[in-house]
Design an enzyme around this catalytic site. Sequence first.
Site, PDB file in Angstrom:
ATOM      1  N   CYS A   2      -0.808   3.260 -19.545  1.00 51.48           N
ATOM      2  CA  CYS A   2      -1.144   4.208 -20.598  1.00 51.48           C
ATOM      3  C   CYS A   2      -1.975   5.344 -20.009  1.00 51.48           C
ATOM      4  O   CYS A   2      -2.799   5.142 -19.121  1.00 51.48           O
ATOM      5  CB  CYS A   2      -1.936   3.611 -21.751  1.00 51.48           C
ATOM      6  SG  CYS A   2      -1.096   2.269 -22.566  1.00 51.48           S
ATOM      7  N   ARG A  27       1.921   6.769 -15.867  1.00 53.17           N
ATOM      8  CA  ARG A  27       1.097   5.613 -16.233  1.00 53.17           C
ATOM      9  C   ARG A  27       1.730   4.751 -17.324  1.00 53.17           C
ATOM     10  O   ARG A  27       1.253   3.665 -17.641  1.00 53.17           O
ATOM     11  CB  ARG A  27      -0.278   6.090 -16.718  1.00 53.17           C
ATOM     12  CG  ARG A  27      -1.024   6.915 -15.707  1.00 53.17           C
ATOM     13  CD  ARG A  27      -2.368   7.311 -16.256  1.00 53.17           C
ATOM     14  NE  ARG A  27      -3.190   6.148 -16.514  1.00 53.17           N
ATOM     15  CZ  ARG A  27      -3.944   5.538 -15.629  1.00 53.17           C
ATOM     16  NH1 ARG A  27      -4.002   5.987 -14.406  1.00 53.17           N
ATOM     17  NH2 ARG A  27      -4.654   4.485 -15.956  1.00 53.17           N
ATOM     18  N   TRP A  75       2.253   2.352 -22.266  1.00 52.72           N
ATOM     19  CA  TRP A  75       2.953   1.225 -21.645  1.00 52.72           C
ATOM     20  C   TRP A  75       2.540   0.028 -22.487  1.00 52.72           C
ATOM     21  O   TRP A  75       1.387  -0.390 -22.456  1.00 52.72           O
ATOM     22  CB  TRP A  75       2.511   1.054 -20.198  1.00 52.72           C
ATOM     23  CG  TRP A  75       3.273   0.007 -19.452  1.00 52.72           C
ATOM     24  CD1 TRP A  75       4.455   0.152 -18.789  1.00 52.72           C
ATOM     25  CD2 TRP A  75       2.902  -1.376 -19.288  1.00 52.72           C
ATOM     26  NE1 TRP A  75       4.838  -1.038 -18.223  1.00 52.72           N
ATOM     27  CE2 TRP A  75       3.912  -1.995 -18.516  1.00 52.72           C
ATOM     28  CE3 TRP A  75       1.827  -2.151 -19.720  1.00 52.72           C
ATOM     29  CZ2 TRP A  75       3.867  -3.344 -18.175  1.00 52.72           C
ATOM     30  CZ3 TRP A  75       1.792  -3.494 -19.380  1.00 52.72           C
ATOM     31  CH2 TRP A  75       2.806  -4.070 -18.606  1.00 52.72           C
ATOM     32  N   ASN A 101      -6.494   3.280 -23.483  1.00 57.21           N
ATOM     33  CA  ASN A 101      -5.793   2.678 -22.342  1.00 57.21           C
ATOM     34  C   ASN A 101      -6.539   1.401 -21.991  1.00 57.21           C
ATOM     35  O   ASN A 101      -7.711   1.451 -21.635  1.00 57.21           O
ATOM     36  CB  ASN A 101      -5.822   3.661 -21.159  1.00 57.21           C
ATOM     37  CG  ASN A 101      -5.431   2.997 -19.846  1.00 57.21           C
ATOM     38  OD1 ASN A 101      -4.665   2.049 -19.838  1.00 57.21           O
ATOM     39  ND2 ASN A 101      -5.964   3.498 -18.744  1.00 57.21           N
ATOM     40  N   GLY A 102      -5.887   0.263 -22.147  1.00 59.93           N
ATOM     41  CA  GLY A 102      -6.541  -1.009 -21.822  1.00 59.93           C
ATOM     42  C   GLY A 102      -6.140  -2.070 -22.821  1.00 59.93           C
ATOM     43  O   GLY A 102      -5.132  -1.944 -23.521  1.00 59.93           O
ATOM     44  N   GLU A 488       9.829  -5.305   1.082  1.00 58.34           N
ATOM     45  CA  GLU A 488       9.571  -3.993   0.483  1.00 58.34           C
ATOM     46  C   GLU A 488      10.887  -3.284   0.155  1.00 58.34           C
ATOM     47  O   GLU A 488      11.014  -2.660  -0.914  1.00 58.34           O
ATOM     48  CB  GLU A 488       8.696  -3.168   1.453  1.00 58.34           C
ATOM     49  CG  GLU A 488       8.424  -1.734   1.035  1.00 58.34           C
ATOM     50  CD  GLU A 488       7.711  -1.583  -0.304  1.00 58.34           C
ATOM     51  OE1 GLU A 488       7.250  -2.580  -0.873  1.00 58.34           O
ATOM     52  OE2 GLU A 488       7.661  -0.441  -0.796  1.00 58.34           O
ATOM     53  N   LYS A 492      11.979  -2.123  -3.611  1.00 57.66           N
ATOM     54  CA  LYS A 492      12.360  -0.743  -3.950  1.00 57.66           C
ATOM     55  C   LYS A 492      13.677  -0.730  -4.708  1.00 57.66           C
ATOM     56  O   LYS A 492      13.828  -0.040  -5.705  1.00 57.66           O
ATOM     57  CB  LYS A 492      12.511   0.140  -2.701  1.00 57.66           C
ATOM     58  CG  LYS A 492      11.269   0.590  -1.962  1.00 57.66           C
ATOM     59  CD  LYS A 492      10.360   1.500  -2.704  1.00 57.66           C
ATOM     60  CE  LYS A 492       9.443   0.759  -3.615  1.00 57.66           C
ATOM     61  NZ  LYS A 492       8.133   0.386  -3.193  1.00 57.66           N
ATOM     62  N   GLU A 495      13.300  -2.308  -8.320  1.00 57.02           N
ATOM     63  CA  GLU A 495      12.532  -1.620  -9.348  1.00 57.02           C
ATOM     64  C   GLU A 495      13.147  -0.303  -9.789  1.00 57.02           C
ATOM     65  O   GLU A 495      12.950   0.100 -10.930  1.00 57.02           O
ATOM     66  CB  GLU A 495      11.060  -1.458  -8.957  1.00 57.02           C
ATOM     67  CG  GLU A 495      10.781  -0.558  -7.799  1.00 57.02           C
ATOM     68  CD  GLU A 495       9.281  -0.460  -7.500  1.00 57.02           C
ATOM     69  OE1 GLU A 495       8.452  -0.682  -8.374  1.00 57.02           O
ATOM     70  OE2 GLU A 495       8.964  -0.133  -6.343  1.00 57.02           O
ATOM     71  N   HIS A 511      18.345 -21.602   5.465  1.00 57.07           N
ATOM     72  CA  HIS A 511      17.760 -22.698   4.685  1.00 57.07           C
ATOM     73  C   HIS A 511      18.069 -22.568   3.199  1.00 57.07           C
ATOM     74  O   HIS A 511      17.380 -23.158   2.371  1.00 57.07           O
ATOM     75  CB  HIS A 511      16.244 -22.750   4.923  1.00 57.07           C
ATOM     76  CG  HIS A 511      15.901 -23.016   6.350  1.00 57.07           C
ATOM     77  ND1 HIS A 511      16.080 -24.252   6.941  1.00 57.07           N
ATOM     78  CD2 HIS A 511      15.445 -22.192   7.335  1.00 57.07           C
ATOM     79  CE1 HIS A 511      15.719 -24.185   8.217  1.00 57.07           C
ATOM     80  NE2 HIS A 511      15.335 -22.941   8.481  1.00 57.07           N
ATOM     81  N   LYS A 610       2.735   3.012 -13.302  1.00 54.16           N
ATOM     82  CA  LYS A 610       2.218   3.237 -11.947  1.00 54.16           C
ATOM     83  C   LYS A 610       0.990   2.386 -11.644  1.00 54.16           C
ATOM     84  O   LYS A 610       0.890   1.795 -10.591  1.00 54.16           O
ATOM     85  CB  LYS A 610       1.897   4.722 -11.783  1.00 54.16           C
ATOM     86  CG  LYS A 610       1.474   5.111 -10.380  1.00 54.16           C
ATOM     87  CD  LYS A 610       2.632   5.045  -9.430  1.00 54.16           C
ATOM     88  CE  LYS A 610       2.233   5.332  -8.001  1.00 54.16           C
ATOM     89  NZ  LYS A 610       3.241   4.815  -7.071  1.00 54.16           N
TER      90      LYS A 610
HETATM   91  O1  M6R Z   1      -1.928   0.659  -7.149  1.00 56.30           O
HETATM   92  P1  M6R Z   1      -1.621  -0.609  -6.409  1.00 56.30           P
HETATM   93  O2  M6R Z   1      -1.260  -0.384  -5.015  1.00 56.30           O
HETATM   94  O3  M6R Z   1      -2.715  -1.642  -6.555  1.00 56.30           O
HETATM   95  O4  M6R Z   1      -0.343  -1.185  -7.149  1.00 56.30           O
HETATM   96  C1  M6R Z   1       0.202  -2.418  -6.802  1.00 56.30           C
HETATM   97  C2  M6R Z   1       1.576  -2.585  -7.401  1.00 56.30           C
HETATM   98  O5  M6R Z   1       1.519  -2.513  -8.781  1.00 56.30           O
HETATM   99  C3  M6R Z   1       2.560  -1.524  -6.891  1.00 56.30           C
HETATM  100  O6  M6R Z   1       2.641  -1.524  -5.502  1.00 56.30           O
HETATM  101  C4  M6R Z   1       3.955  -1.766  -7.474  1.00 56.30           C
HETATM  102  O7  M6R Z   1       4.491  -2.945  -6.983  1.00 56.30           O
HETATM  103  C5  M6R Z   1       4.872  -0.583  -7.193  1.00 56.30           C
HETATM  104  N1  M6R Z   1       5.669  -0.295  -8.342  1.00 56.30           N
HETATM  105  C6  M6R Z   1       5.793  -0.820  -6.058  1.00 56.30           C
HETATM  106  O8  M6R Z   1       6.630   0.247  -5.821  1.00 56.30           O
END
Ligand code: M6R
Length: 615
Positions: A2, A27, A75, A101-102, A488, A492, A495, A511, A610
């Site tokens: 948010c 956000r 969000w 926000n929270g 990673e 990517k 997501e 395995h 984010k």
């Molecule tokens: O702001 P942060 O690095 O603590 O965030 C951690 C994760 O939420 C963040 O890396 C998330 O997995 C991303 N969407 C990955 O692309």
Amino acid sequence: MCGIVGYIGYREAYPIVIKGLKRLEYRGYDSAGVMLFDGENLKVSKTKGKVSDLEERASKEITTNGSIGIGHTRWATHGVPNDVNSHPHISNSGDLAIVHNGIIENYAPLKAELIKRGYIFHSDTDTEVLINLIEEVQKKDNLKLGKAVQVALNQVVGAYAIAVFDKKTPNEIVAARLGSPLAIGVGEGEFFIASDASPFIEYTSNAIYLEDGEMANIRLHKQMKVRKIKDDSLVNPTIQELQMNLEQIEKGGYDHFMLKEIYEQPSVIKDTYRGRLHANEGLIQMAGVEDNLEKFLNAERIIIVACGTSWHAGLVAEYIFEEFARIPVEVEYASEFRYRNPIINSKDIVIAISQSGETADTMAAIKLAKESGAFVFGVCNVVGSSISRETHAGAYTHAGPEIGVASTKAFTTQITVLTMIALRLAKAKGTLSNSLFHTYLQELVIIPEKVKEALETNDRAKEIAAVFKDAPNCLYLGRGYNFPVALEGALKLKEISYIHAEGYPAAEMKHGPIALIDEHMPVVVIAPKQGHYDKIVSNIQEIKSRSGKIIAVVTKGDTQVRELADYVIEIPETSDALSPLITTIPLQLLSYHIAVMRGCNVDQPRNLAKSVTVE
Ligand code: M6R
């Protein structure tokens, strides 16, 4: 999660609030809303959807050009994304409006109590409970807005960054924070409130970042008062000069922020080591490390806590620290670490990695580590963020604002910082030969050039993306330093394109995951020349004999893997330890192009936000 925005001043509030919401949309983007004050009434417009949907709706509903307004991009936590659950929320009397926000964790008993007192609720949100609680407190003791907010906040458990408006005192907005970020832009005769400074950078370069547990009474033509929510004591806030500029938060000609951020990597990696890495002198100097060198050298163990991509950077760091500095490392998901009963000693160093510096699970892990007496070091990107303040010391990554929800430049700059720390410790401990130490320094300096070269794989990544864009699944395999890169790469793809993907250490494939391989399964194998090359070639053979479709990331000039793979992407040669900085680039590009070809919203993938400021 948010984003909140507020404006009070002499300009028309609506365009400032809308533009601010667009900048904060990273956000959260499942619904949005605004409240403007027309001098008599609160004018509210809100909707499920994005800020652009809100704009369309508000153009019919908002008629005032008042100079006070608040806005929200959501969000969802409590209640599905719909018009009613969108913020701002209005109190029962219609006098008070809030954006939040929270999460208010004890909203249920508070709501039950308010219902007993006759309050009616329209939404499923915790925020509507908070605004009615403020109203109840205000009415009961005939309090001014600031005091009512303070009393109410002392009754809630949870996290918040809020902006509250009361039409009975129309020259004032009250803002407060606990666990969620809040910046106040201080202009001439005007104030801006926002989750980060991006909504107001073209209006003022002076900002106050509220500390946790602080609230501000922001009144027109009066001095802003900041106080502690708990005990009412006044605080003298520091006005900071903003480092951010407009260029950094705009797409700059790229179709998406993610692509811009991928392409920024050569320059931001340079920013990360600038002033810290002196290759010719054979020096690495990072204030946070130098000031605490003894602690690092005496550390019996390093525990890394992080989430998502930052956790993957932590895994790369595990290999690097153990190899270079010979310190045992454990890498923990912050969310798991905080809820078990981890054994932490005062001789442990906890490194918390976070791009946003606001991730709730990472914050909680830090608190736990501090309570157990560990020294906590932060690796954050956002300057002044909660994690950077909560840790004992730290190092910023200097990647600049990362707006695309999928982390890219955050990952490579985190690895750069962590590599420098490991090298510094290795030098002090003598665990790396002098010549190797110098070789790594020289190599780090030229990494940006190699990343630039790796970006030239863009067209190749696009061609391969066109072949695999409709695949329902994908496997990513890597060994050693490139196992975290496989994770990673898979994250990517998942997501931003919603294709199911898994990352595995290549040798683990036999395995279990090998059962998945058939002629329909794309398998991305990270197979640079350095590292466990022969072993990975064997793994590729195993995939080939089961008809899997092999996409291999190889070192320029490679012939062996080229013969086996269906598609190859060539990257420049580096040492094994630094290779994640290069191998990750084509994987970012591959995911990006697949997502674009599938028509996905690359910068704002569904269900994500984010910074994850809830558990
Ligand atoms: O702001 P942060 O690095 O603590 O965030 C951690 C994760 O939420 C963040 O890396 C998330 O997995 C991303 N969407 C990955 O692309």
